[in-house]
Design a protein around this motif. Structure first.
Motif, short mmCIF file in Angstrom:
data_model
loop_
_atom_site.label_atom_id
_atom_site.label_comp_id
_atom_site.label_asym_id
_atom_site.label_seq_id
_atom_site.Cartn_x
_atom_site.Cartn_y
_atom_site.Cartn_z
N ARG A 71 0.83 -1.23 0.00
CA ARG A 71 0.00 0.00 0.00
C ARG A 71 0.85 1.26 0.00
NH1 ARG A 71 -1.89 -3.43 3.91
NH2 ARG A 71 -3.53 -4.79 3.08
N GLY A 72 2.13 1.10 -0.26
CA GLY A 72 3.02 2.26 -0.26
C GLY A 72 3.97 2.24 -1.44
N ARG A 73 5.09 1.56 -1.27
CA ARG A 73 6.18 1.69 -2.23
C ARG A 73 5.85 1.18 -3.63
NH1 ARG A 73 8.55 -0.89 2.28
NH2 ARG A 73 9.45 0.63 3.75
N MET A 74 4.93 0.23 -3.76
CA MET A 74 4.63 -0.30 -5.09
C MET A 74 4.02 0.76 -6.00
SD MET A 74 3.48 -4.19 -4.10
CE MET A 74 3.21 -4.76 -5.76
N ARG A 75 3.52 1.83 -5.38
CA ARG A 75 2.99 2.93 -6.20
C ARG A 75 4.10 3.60 -7.00
NH1 ARG A 75 -1.23 5.64 -1.81
NH2 ARG A 75 -2.41 3.72 -1.43
N TRP A 76 5.33 3.54 -6.49
CA TRP A 76 6.45 4.13 -7.21
C TRP A 76 6.65 3.47 -8.57
CZ3 TRP A 76 5.37 5.80 -2.68
CH2 TRP A 76 6.00 6.90 -2.11
N TRP A 77 6.05 2.30 -8.75
CA TRP A 77 6.13 1.59 -10.03
C TRP A 77 4.75 1.42 -10.66
CZ3 TRP A 77 10.51 1.08 -12.56
CH2 TRP A 77 11.70 1.27 -11.85
N GLY A 78 3.82 2.34 -10.30
CA GLY A 78 2.54 2.39 -10.99
C GLY A 78 1.49 1.40 -10.53
N LEU A 79 1.69 0.77 -9.38
CA LEU A 79 0.80 -0.30 -8.93
C LEU A 79 -0.02 0.11 -7.71
CD1 LEU A 79 3.43 -3.12 -9.27
CD2 LEU A 79 1.19 -3.23 -10.36
N TYR A 80 -1.34 -0.01 -7.82
CA TYR A 80 -2.26 0.13 -6.69
C TYR A 80 -3.09 -1.15 -6.60
CZ TYR A 80 -2.04 5.33 -6.48
OH TYR A 80 -1.67 6.64 -6.34
N THR A 81 -3.38 -1.60 -5.39
CA THR A 81 -4.37 -2.67 -5.29
C THR A 81 -5.73 -2.11 -5.69
OG1 THR A 81 -4.63 -2.15 -2.94
CG2 THR A 81 -3.24 -4.03 -3.51
N GLN A 82 -6.52 -2.92 -6.39
CA GLN A 82 -7.85 -2.46 -6.79
C GLN A 82 -8.89 -2.92 -5.77
OE1 GLN A 82 -7.99 -4.27 -10.72
NE2 GLN A 82 -9.60 -5.67 -10.07
N ARG A 83 -10.08 -2.38 -5.91
CA ARG A 83 -11.16 -2.63 -4.96
C ARG A 83 -11.70 -4.04 -5.12
NH1 ARG A 83 -14.56 1.37 -2.86
NH2 ARG A 83 -16.46 0.60 -1.87
N LYS A 84 -11.91 -4.69 -3.98
CA LYS A 84 -12.49 -6.02 -3.99
C LYS A 84 -13.94 -5.93 -4.48
CE LYS A 84 -11.21 -8.56 -0.63
NZ LYS A 84 -11.02 -9.08 0.75
N PRO A 85 -14.37 -6.76 -5.42
CA PRO A 85 -15.73 -6.68 -5.93
C PRO A 85 -16.78 -6.89 -4.84
CG PRO A 85 -14.37 -8.07 -7.34
CD PRO A 85 -13.57 -7.80 -6.10
N GLY A 86 -17.92 -6.21 -5.00
CA GLY A 86 -19.06 -6.44 -4.12
C GLY A 86 -19.10 -5.59 -2.87
#
Length: 565
Positions: A71-86
């Motif tokens: 939820r932090g450093r992976m954003r430096w490479w364009g990655l966000y976790t997406q919302r769980k469906p439902g």
């Protein structure tokens, strides 16, 4: 004689001495992290997470990812976790991050200046089809966003993107994000100056460098030499706007401190003229001020706009000149008023080399991998090897010979990518929304597409420029405050007293030299189901009451509340 014992003095209460933490400004010597984000950045630079993704996480899977990376450093490479469906919008602000996280990612492809070759576009489309369940949205910052990305596939995606000169480096995070630029840079007949060399040099020197990889928050840049002011310069942290200096010729007017979200601010001019070859150094000075003097105590006050608001333009320019550039900047003129209301380059336009470019409108930026590969095929079939994305979620094919234009326009229409859109198709934007975004409260993309269809059916004679921007939460990724009709997603009560998806309405926002934020009418909220009726009603009143040549924003500012409700 013995000394007389002295009565001990009463103990003085000891004051607790604590160092003033200020706003966490490095330039004031405040290096102690004051929140969790500052701590994980101090612990390890965000750029370093790539090695762990490639060597650990992609091999061991989602559950192996460290939370500060996830939820932090992976954003430096364009990655966000997406919302769980439902998960409905009412739970967005209630659930913990791990409850909202799906085991898939949004991945943002960085497209500086919106410039792509057809080969690059085809690779983007192929990645979408193979790894992202066909998803590929064009953003209002000229990027492309995938969804449904598995951590196991990220190294291969990077390999393919980098093989054609693209990347996801610093596409998110507290970094210098994508540098947006005029989508007709270098080809437009009326261009003041081509900013492309400056964009390329900023990327070469600074993107992916640890010099600016730990900023207080994100940093947004716009560079355009178009007289149409086509990059929303007013709402970027730094912007270089094309102008003619009466003595020095073409160059850029320097703006700083713009931004939207929950505390919107229009950028301010520093009154300085910057020649093209000095743009990268001046850019580095501005972002250096942000890195060193930016507020790091509260995330809600960590954008450059708050520092600029506190300092003012005069002090900001002085610090820039004295501490960072070590020289004075040249005073310069403000940009001229654009001659056209639309700034999106939609339609057929002649280039300065005699060929043509064709701008066309997907629906609210929603495309897919198959469509992108077909666009690449169409461009090449009509003699073009270059395409561009725009800051209005649109696309442009460049370098088309005159004899090929009509055929290209017809072929685009067959893909529902019209070069002759209605004002509603042309002017409606939408953010990602609750479909994938963990911050969202309501649906946006499908709602925007449905609204376009309804308005085209109900008001087919409407021919005025109109912008309708739809956002799933208060963060204004879709620029709701500067739209003619801005719609901020929230839960509202319907006539039966039930809580349903809806929008708070902002009316009369604008960009350009008359930039300003939309008007909020007290209590004016509409449900999603009521939205087409509401927009139709307001636009028909505008048609009935407007004065000759009056813009919607001007009418909305003077109209009484009954006309706007």
């Amino acid at each position: 004689m013995a000394a007389t014992p002295q009565k001990p003095a009463a103990a003085t209460p000891r004051r607790k001495v604590s160092r003033h933490r200020g706003e966490g400004q490095w330039a004031a010597g405040h290096f102690t992290p004051l929140n969790g984000n500052e701590q994980f950045k101090k612990d390890d630079d965000g750029l370093n997470v790539r090695t762990r993704i490639e060597t650990i996480y992609s091999k061991r899977g989602f559950d192996s990812i460290d939370p500060n990376d996830l939820r932090g450093r992976m954003r430096w490479w364009g990655l966000y976790t997406q919302r769980k469906p439902g998960i409905d919008g009412g739970k967005t602000a209630i659930l913990e991050p791990e409850e909202l996280d799906d085991e898939y990612f949004m991945l943002r492809v960085r497209i500086d200046g919106g410039a792509l070759t057809t080969r690059q576009l085809r690779v983007i489309g192929e990645i979408s089809q193979e790894f992202a369940r066909g998803t590929a949205d064009i953003t209002d910052r000229q990027n492309v966003q995938y969804h449904w990305i598995r951590i196991e596939d990220v190294p291969e995606i990077w390999n393919r993107l980098e093989g054609v000169g693209l990347s996801t480096t610093e596409a998110c995070g507290d970094t210098p994000r994508v540098v947006i630029g005029s989508p007709v840079a270098g080809i437009a007949e009326d261009e003041i100056v081509d900013g492309t060399p400056a964009i390329e040099e900023i990327n070469r020197r600074f993107i992916g460098s640890k010099e600016f990889s730990n900023l207080p928050r994100k940093f947004k840049t716009a560079i355009s030499g178009s007289p149409l002011l086509d990059v929303a310069h007013e709402i970027n942290d730094v912007a270089f706007v094309g102008v003619h200096h009466p003595e020095h010729g073409p160059g850029f007017d320097l703006w700083v401190g713009g931004g939207l979200s929950t505390n919107p601010k229009i950028g301010v001019r520093l009154g300085a003229w910057v020649p093209l070859d000095e743009v990268p150094d001046v850019w580095a000075g501005v972002i250096g001020i942000f890195r060193d003097y930016g507020y790091r105590r509260l995330r809600t006050r960590a954008r450059l706009k708050f520092l600029v608001a506190d300092w003012g333009a005069e002090k900001f320019r002085q610090v820039l000149e004295d501490e960072y550039l070590k020289r004075k900047l040249v005073d310069g003129p403000a940009p001229a008023q654009p001659l056209r209301r639309w700034r999106d380059h939609i339609g057929v336009h002649r280039q300065k080399d005699g060929r043509f470019y064709v701008g066309f409108a997907p629906r609210v930026g929603r495309v897919d991998g198959t469509t992108l590969t077909k666009i690449a095929d169409l461009a090449e079939a009509h003699g073009s090897g270059r395409v561009r994305t725009t800051v209005e979620q649109k696309m442009i094919i460049l370098d088309v010979e005159e004899a090929q234009v009509d055929s290209l326009v017809e072929s685009l229409e067959a893909l529902d990518l019209t070069a002759k859109p209605s004002p509603f198709r042309r002017g409606t934007m939408a953010c990602t929304g609750i479909e994938y975004c963990k911050l969202a409260i309501v649906e946006t993309k499908a709602r925007g597409s449905q609204l376009i269809d309804e308005l085209e059916r109900r008001i087919p004679d409407f021919d005025e420029p109109i912008t309708i921007n739809i956002n799933g939460c208060p963060n204004a990724c879709a620029r709701i405050q500067v739209a003619d009709i801005g719609l901020k997603g929230q839960l509202v009560l319907n006539d039966q007293g039930e809580q349903v998806e809806g929008y708070q309405v902002h009316l009369g926002g604008a960009l350009g030299l008359e930039a300003g934020f939309g008007r909020k009418v007290r209590g004016l909220k509409v449900t999603s189901d009521e939205l087409p009726d509401y927009v139709e009603r307001v636009l028909k009143r505008f048609q009935a009451e407007r004065e000759d040549g009056e813009r919607f924003a001007t009418w909305a500012a003077r109209a009484d509340e009954e006309a706007l409700s």
